[in-house]
Structures are given as structure tokens and as C-alpha cells.
Design an enzyme around this catalytic site. Structure first.
Site, PDB file in Angstrom:
ATOM      1  N   SER A   1       3.059  -5.219  -5.168  1.00 10.34           N
ATOM      2  CA  SER A   1       2.041  -5.827  -6.039  1.00 10.34           C
ATOM      3  C   SER A   1       1.691  -4.880  -7.184  1.00 10.34           C
ATOM      4  O   SER A   1       1.555  -3.678  -6.973  1.00 10.34           O
ATOM      5  CB  SER A   1       0.792  -6.097  -5.186  1.00 10.34           C
ATOM      6  OG  SER A   1      -0.212  -6.694  -5.958  1.00 10.34           O
TER       7      SER A   1
ATOM      8  N   CYS B   1      -9.696  -8.864   1.629  1.00  9.15           N
ATOM      9  CA  CYS B   1      -9.383 -10.273   1.877  1.00  9.15           C
ATOM     10  C   CYS B   1     -10.181 -10.840   3.042  1.00  9.15           C
ATOM     11  O   CYS B   1     -10.221 -12.037   3.250  1.00  9.15           O
ATOM     12  CB  CYS B   1      -7.894 -10.455   2.148  1.00  9.15           C
ATOM     13  SG  CYS B   1      -6.957 -10.126   0.675  1.00  9.15           S
TER      14      CYS B   1
ATOM     15  N   GLN C   1       0.830  -1.224   0.000  1.00  8.78           N
ATOM     16  CA  GLN C   1       0.000   0.000   0.000  1.00  8.78           C
ATOM     17  C   GLN C   1       0.856   1.263   0.000  1.00  8.78           C
ATOM     18  O   GLN C   1       0.319   2.374   0.010  1.00  8.78           O
ATOM     19  CB  GLN C   1      -0.938   0.013   1.221  1.00  8.78           C
ATOM     20  CG  GLN C   1      -1.932  -1.129   1.264  1.00  8.78           C
ATOM     21  CD  GLN C   1      -3.029  -1.043   0.180  1.00  8.78           C
ATOM     22  OE1 GLN C   1      -3.161  -0.036  -0.522  1.00  8.78           O
ATOM     23  NE2 GLN C   1      -3.808  -2.105   0.040  1.00  8.78           N
TER      24      GLN C   1
HETATM   25  N1  PLP Z   1      -0.427  -6.821   1.566  1.00  9.18           N
HETATM   26  C1  PLP Z   1      -1.247  -5.768   1.721  1.00  9.18           C
HETATM   27  C2  PLP Z   1      -0.895  -4.692   2.700  1.00  9.18           C
HETATM   28  C3  PLP Z   1      -2.420  -5.684   0.946  1.00  9.18           C
HETATM   29  O1  PLP Z   1      -3.243  -4.637   1.098  1.00  9.18           O
HETATM   30  C4  PLP Z   1      -2.722  -6.734   0.050  1.00  9.18           C
HETATM   31  C5  PLP Z   1      -3.983  -6.711  -0.735  1.00  9.18           C
HETATM   32  O2  PLP Z   1      -4.979  -6.174  -0.353  1.00  9.18           O
HETATM   33  C6  PLP Z   1      -1.814  -7.804  -0.082  1.00  9.18           C
HETATM   34  C7  PLP Z   1      -0.681  -7.814   0.709  1.00  9.18           C
HETATM   35  C8  PLP Z   1      -2.086  -8.935  -1.031  1.00  9.18           C
HETATM   36  O3  PLP Z   1      -1.966  -8.505  -2.344  1.00  9.18           O
HETATM   37  P1  PLP Z   1      -2.273  -9.490  -3.574  1.00  9.18           P
HETATM   38  O4  PLP Z   1      -3.700  -9.245  -3.907  1.00  9.18           O
HETATM   39  O5  PLP Z   1      -1.370  -9.044  -4.691  1.00  9.18           O
HETATM   40  O6  PLP Z   1      -2.001 -10.861  -3.141  1.00  9.18           O
END
Ligand code: PLP
Length: 376
Positions: free
Chosen positions: A197, A321, A179
Site C-alpha cells: 500500500s 480498521c 507493514q
Molecule cells: N494490511 C495491513 C497489514 C494493514 O495494516 C492495512 C492497513 O492498516 C491494510 C492491509 C489495509 O490497507 P489499505 O488502507 O491500503 O486498504
């Protein structure tokens, strides 16, 4: 529709989509094939890796392509822990990390005999350096702290953590910067492993990287062939890997130009929420302006999300998530905000694409819903 869920994912940028479509059409070869078409994919993928490394001021051999940030986080934590457990079996993280970090740690505890310290956070939602310092043990091998919290936008003191960890301990420092990238500067060279990401920075879904210093060993989680220096198997997703460099470059270039715009939108929202009855602002004052977490004390998270959705506005009830579980934010609970606030929260996330008109529409909708439920 008004989209205000950019922390969940972003629309792909036109330049990236154009480049991606071209790469898919023209450079479809398997990057490991020895023929001309395969070699062309390989060449472009390595060029992208080198450009990413240059943007981070690290070396190309330290950049690994993965399928998502959840994979990068899982690999950094489980891969490092399992390859280095002879040095110790203690890990430190925080209780408000993304589920991919928390579940990786949980697996290491349940199945591999590791011990994990989940640091509490302050009421501003961040790690306290003194608390971190006190959590170290002789057998601590890894620390994982996120740069920006995905529910509140709280900014952790990453540089201070890195300095303390490297000066006073032998542990390795991993940062989930998902983020943060494209929004604030990250001191890559001071960190041992970093997760980024693409779909959070207007790139392709199913595309991420793990930056890992050359001297660290990771156990592969996906066994396979020679791809990614032999430690992450599977046919390379060359098209998304090839456009990652451009995605990152554009996100970093835009960082300086768009921060002030997003901050102004955030300030407008905060002012409006302060004036509404029975609304709490849960993001700390100095949080990243791209994320604003608020609770409507008479409207549960899901009800608020649905009411906004009916008015054509997309927000999250918490991190995406966890959106299929009962809406209770473990992040807000860890900030000591109590049950009502943590079951009544929504996350509004902003972008350089967000307009003041969209913000005004959101404010109007929130006022109406808050009024309707407040008087019920
Ligand atoms: N880490 C953080 C802080 C996130 O906000 C997210 C997704 O919301 C992820 C990891 C996971 O990302 P990805 O969708 O690429 O697996």
C-alpha cells in the site's frame, strides 16, 4: 500535535506530493484514450509499473495497480480462490490477519463453500512452521500470511513459509506486506502474490499494488474494460499509479538509513515502560521496531487514547480498521494475553520522522496518566 500512528497512515512525502500535483495538472488524460494526452498518461503509468517491477526483481506484467491494500488482499484471496476452485476449496491463513484478509476468507466460506483453516499463533504472535505444515490438505490451494502484524509488529518467518509451501505442496502463497515494505527485505521472487500500500510508505492514499506471478489466474472482482490486463476494470487512477514507483523507490532507499534511528526510539520506549508499574509490553522482543504495543493495566484502551489525545499525542487503540468497534484486540487475545491486556492496549507506531523529544513527551504523558488512573 505529536503523531505516533504511522502504522495507520503516513504523511505524504514532499517529493511525492510535488510529483503528484504536477501529474494531476499536466497528465490528466484517461490512460486508455487513444489521443496524445491519454497516451502520455499511459506511457508514464507503464514506466512506473516497469520501475516497480525492477525494484522487486519481477516482470512488469506481474504488477497490478489497485485502489488500496484491502482491495489487493480481497482480490488475491477471492480472485484466486474463485478462479481455481476446481483444484480444491481449502485455504490456510492466520487468525491475526488484517480484516480485509479475514473477511475475504469468511465470504468464501459463507457464500462459496470454501473451508478455511485459521492458524493459531505462538505467544510471540507469529506462525509456527510445523503448525502450518500440519494444516495442509490435498485440496489446499492458497496460503495467506502477513509479513508484519499491524498491531504488534511481530515478524512472520516468510522465507521459511515460502520454502515449505513451494517444496512440499502445490498451494500458492500470498503475503500481505503492507507493514513490512520499506522496513525489512521481502523475498518477492519466492512469493506468488504480494500486497503493498502506498499510504503506509509516505505515498498517496487510495493507491496500492498487487504483485501476482504471471502463471496465476485471478477472477476479476471489478469488471470493466481493458485496464490492468483486462482483469481489474475502472478508469486507471493514473496520477497515483505514476507516483507509486517513486514512493516505493524512496521507501526502499531509506530503509537502511532509518532502521537504526527507529530502533533506538523503540529501545528508549521499552526501557521506560519496563520501569513503569502495571504496564505490559505486548510486542515481542524481536518485533519490527516501528510498532510497539503496550497495555496500561489500569487504563482501558480508549481512555488511554483519549487522555493522550488531550495531551496532543496521537496513537491507536488497536488497528485503525477496528477502531470503531469495542476496543478488544483479537491479535493480543490470539497471543494468549487475556482480556485485561487485550482491552487495555495501545499501539504506538514510529517513523524516521519521529524525534527523541517526541518519545520523551510520550513517556512523560504515559507516566502521568498511568499514575492518575493507578491511584484512582
Ligand atoms: N494490511 C495491513 C497489514 C494493514 O495494516 C492495512 C492497513 O492498516 C491494510 C492491509 C489495509 O490497507 P489499505 O488502507 O491500503 O486498504
Amino acid at each position: 500535535m505529536i503523531y505516533l500512528d504511522y502504522a495507520s497512515t503516513t504523511p505524504i512525502r514532499k517529493e511525492i506530493l510535488d510529483a503528484y500535483q504536477k501529474v494531476l495538472r499536466v497528465y490528466y488524460g484517461n490512460a486508455d484514450s487513444l489521443h496524445q494526452i491519454g497516451r502520455e498518461s499511459q506511457k508514464l503509468m507503464e514506466k512506473s509499473r516497469a520501475q516497480i517491477a525492477q525494484l522487486f526483481s519481477v516482470s512488469a506484467s506481474e504488477i497490478f495497480f489497485t485502489s488500496c491494500a484491502s482491495e489487493s488482499n480481497s482480490w488475491a484471496i477471492k480472485g484466486f480462490a474463485l478462479a481455481n476452485m476446481y483444484r480444491g476449496k481449502h485455504i490456510i491463513t492466520t487468525c491475526v490477519e488484517h480484516s480485509s484478509v479475514l473477511h475475504a476468507c469468511d465470504q468464501l466460506e459463507k457464500h462459496f463453500g470454501f473451508e478455511v483453516t485459521y492458524l493459531p499463533i505462538t505467544k510471540e504472535g507469529i506462525v509456527n512452521i510445523e503448525t502450518l505444515k500440519q494444516a495442509f490438505r490435498k485440496d489446499t490451494i492458497l496460503v495467506s500470511v502477513m509479513a508484519v502484524n499491524n498491531e504488534t509488529g511481530a515478524l512472520n518467518p516468510i522465507e521459511e513459509c515460502a520454502k515449505m509451501i513451494h517444496e512440499q505442496t502445490r498451494a500458492v502463497f500470498h503475503v500481505d506486506a503492507v507493514q513490512a515494505v520499506g522496513k525489512i527485505n521481502i523475498p518477492y521472487e519466492q512469493i506468488d502474490m504480494v500486497t503493498v500500500s502506498a499510504h503506509k510508505i509516505y505515498g498517496c492514499k487510495g493507491s496500492a499494488i498487487l504483485y501476482k506471478k504471471d502463471n496465476l489466474s485471478l477472477l476479476p472482482l471489478i469488471n470493466g474494460g481493458q485496464q490492468e490486463s483486462g482483469i481489474r476494470g475502472g478508469t486507471s487512477n493514473a496520477p497515483v499509479n505514476i507516483v507509486f514507483a517513486k514512493t516505493l523507490r524512496l521507501a526502499l532507499e531509506e530503509q537502511g538509513n532509518t532502521y537504526a534511528h527507529v530502533k533506538q526510539l523503540n529501545d528508549t520506549l521499552r526501557q521506560a515502560f519496563r520501569e513503569m508499574d502495571d504496564v505490559t509490553i505486548n510486542s515481542p522482543n524481536d518485533a519490527l521496531p516501528h510498532i510497539l504495543n503496550v497495555s496500561f493495566l489500569h487504563v482501558g484502551s480508549e481512555i488511554m487514547l483519549n487522555a493522550l489525545n488531550e495531551r496532543g499525542i496521537c496513537v491507536s487503540a488497536q488497528s485503525t480498521c477496528s477502531s470503531h468497534k469495542k476496543a478488544h484486540s483479537y491479535v493480543l487475545s490470539a497471543m494468549g494475553l487475556g482480556d485485561v491486556i487485550s482491552t487495555h492496549a495501545i499501539r504506538i507506531s514510529l517513523s524516521y520522522l519521529t524525534t527523541m523529544e517526541e518519545i520523551q513527551a510520550l513517556i512523560k504523558a504515559c507516566k502521568e496518566i498511568n499514575h492518575d488512573y493507578g491511584t484512582k
